[in-house]
Scaffold this motif. Structure first.
Motif, mmCIF file in Angstrom:
data_model
loop_
_atom_site.group_PDB
_atom_site.id
_atom_site.type_symbol
_atom_site.label_atom_id
_atom_site.label_comp_id
_atom_site.label_asym_id
_atom_site.label_seq_id
_atom_site.Cartn_x
_atom_site.Cartn_y
_atom_site.Cartn_z
ATOM 1 N N MET A 265 0.848 -1.175 0.000
ATOM 2 C CA MET A 265 0.000 0.000 0.000
ATOM 3 C C MET A 265 0.891 1.234 0.000
ATOM 4 O O MET A 265 1.924 1.272 0.652
ATOM 5 C CB MET A 265 -0.896 0.000 1.242
ATOM 6 N N ASP A 266 0.469 2.242 -0.718
ATOM 7 C CA ASP A 266 1.212 3.488 -0.801
ATOM 8 C C ASP A 266 1.121 4.267 0.508
ATOM 9 O O ASP A 266 0.347 3.933 1.407
ATOM 10 C CB ASP A 266 0.652 4.341 -1.950
ATOM 11 N N ASP A 267 1.918 5.334 0.593
ATOM 12 C CA ASP A 267 1.884 6.235 1.738
ATOM 13 C C ASP A 267 0.472 6.799 1.893
ATOM 14 O O ASP A 267 -0.180 7.138 0.909
ATOM 15 C CB ASP A 267 2.887 7.368 1.529
ATOM 16 N N ILE A 268 -0.012 6.921 3.127
ATOM 17 C CA ILE A 268 -1.379 7.389 3.362
ATOM 18 C C ILE A 268 -1.443 8.829 3.829
ATOM 19 O O ILE A 268 -2.515 9.429 3.842
ATOM 20 C CB ILE A 268 -2.102 6.504 4.395
ATOM 21 N N THR A 269 -0.308 9.418 4.219
ATOM 22 C CA THR A 269 -0.314 10.747 4.817
ATOM 23 C C THR A 269 -0.877 11.785 3.852
ATOM 24 O O THR A 269 -0.521 11.813 2.673
ATOM 25 C CB THR A 269 1.114 11.147 5.234
ATOM 26 N N GLY A 270 -1.773 12.621 4.385
ATOM 27 C CA GLY A 270 -2.314 13.708 3.581
ATOM 28 C C GLY A 270 -3.738 14.047 3.955
ATOM 29 O O GLY A 270 -4.330 13.470 4.869
ATOM 30 N N THR A 271 -4.277 15.011 3.228
ATOM 31 C CA THR A 271 -5.669 15.432 3.366
ATOM 32 C C THR A 271 -6.420 14.891 2.165
ATOM 33 O O THR A 271 -6.014 15.122 1.020
ATOM 34 C CB THR A 271 -5.765 16.971 3.431
ATOM 35 N N VAL B 225 -13.854 15.330 4.716
ATOM 36 C CA VAL B 225 -12.423 15.536 4.550
ATOM 37 C C VAL B 225 -11.735 14.672 5.592
ATOM 38 O O VAL B 225 -11.994 14.804 6.793
ATOM 39 C CB VAL B 225 -12.034 17.019 4.732
ATOM 40 N N VAL B 226 -10.893 13.754 5.130
ATOM 41 C CA VAL B 226 -10.175 12.842 6.013
ATOM 42 C C VAL B 226 -8.706 13.257 6.042
ATOM 43 O O VAL B 226 -8.091 13.421 4.985
ATOM 44 C CB VAL B 226 -10.320 11.378 5.539
ATOM 45 N N ARG B 227 -8.180 13.437 7.235
ATOM 46 C CA ARG B 227 -6.762 13.756 7.402
ATOM 47 C C ARG B 227 -6.067 12.542 8.012
ATOM 48 O O ARG B 227 -6.480 12.070 9.074
ATOM 49 C CB ARG B 227 -6.603 14.980 8.291
ATOM 50 N N LEU B 228 -5.044 12.052 7.320
ATOM 51 C CA LEU B 228 -4.315 10.865 7.756
ATOM 52 C C LEU B 228 -2.847 11.209 7.948
ATOM 53 O O LEU B 228 -2.275 11.975 7.164
ATOM 54 C CB LEU B 228 -4.436 9.758 6.710
#
Length: 105
Positions: free
Chosen positions: A1-7, A22-25
């Motif tokens: 799985m790719d990097d999940i960090t972000g908005t 809006v999901v912030r991870l």
């Protein structure tokens, strides 16, 4: 799985109409520590039990609007796209799709 960090701008196709959140991870540390929240126009909630399960990212969240529900999400992240489903108890699964916001330089 790719990097999940972000908005992430996420859309849920529900029986009562499309819901936009809006999901912030954030993924940091070793081993990875995952945190996040989800915001709608009416509320912001923390993501619970956020975890990687093979190629699937899973979490739970409780919402009060538009109706009170406990949701369980299972999504795949590929690049800047998110696809999967959310389930609320005995109700049918709802399709989930989203895209990561691109940071402006």
């Amino acid at each position: 799985m790719d990097d999940i960090t972000g908005t992430w701008d996420v859309s849920l196709a529900t029986p009562i109409g499309r819901q936009e959140i809006v999901v912030r991870l954030l993924e940091q540390g070793a081993p990875s520590e995952l945190t996040g929240n989800a915001a709608s126009a009416r509320e912001t909630v923390e993501l619970q039990n956020l975890r990687r399960d093979g190629e699937t990212l899973r979490w739970e969240q409780s919402v009060r609007h538009p109706i009170r529900l406990n949701l369980a999400f299972a999504v795949r992240i590929e690049g800047d796209r998110m696809v999967g489903e959310a389930k609320a108890g005995p109700l049918p699964s709802t399709s989930v799709s989203g895209s990561r916001r691109v940071l402006e330089a």
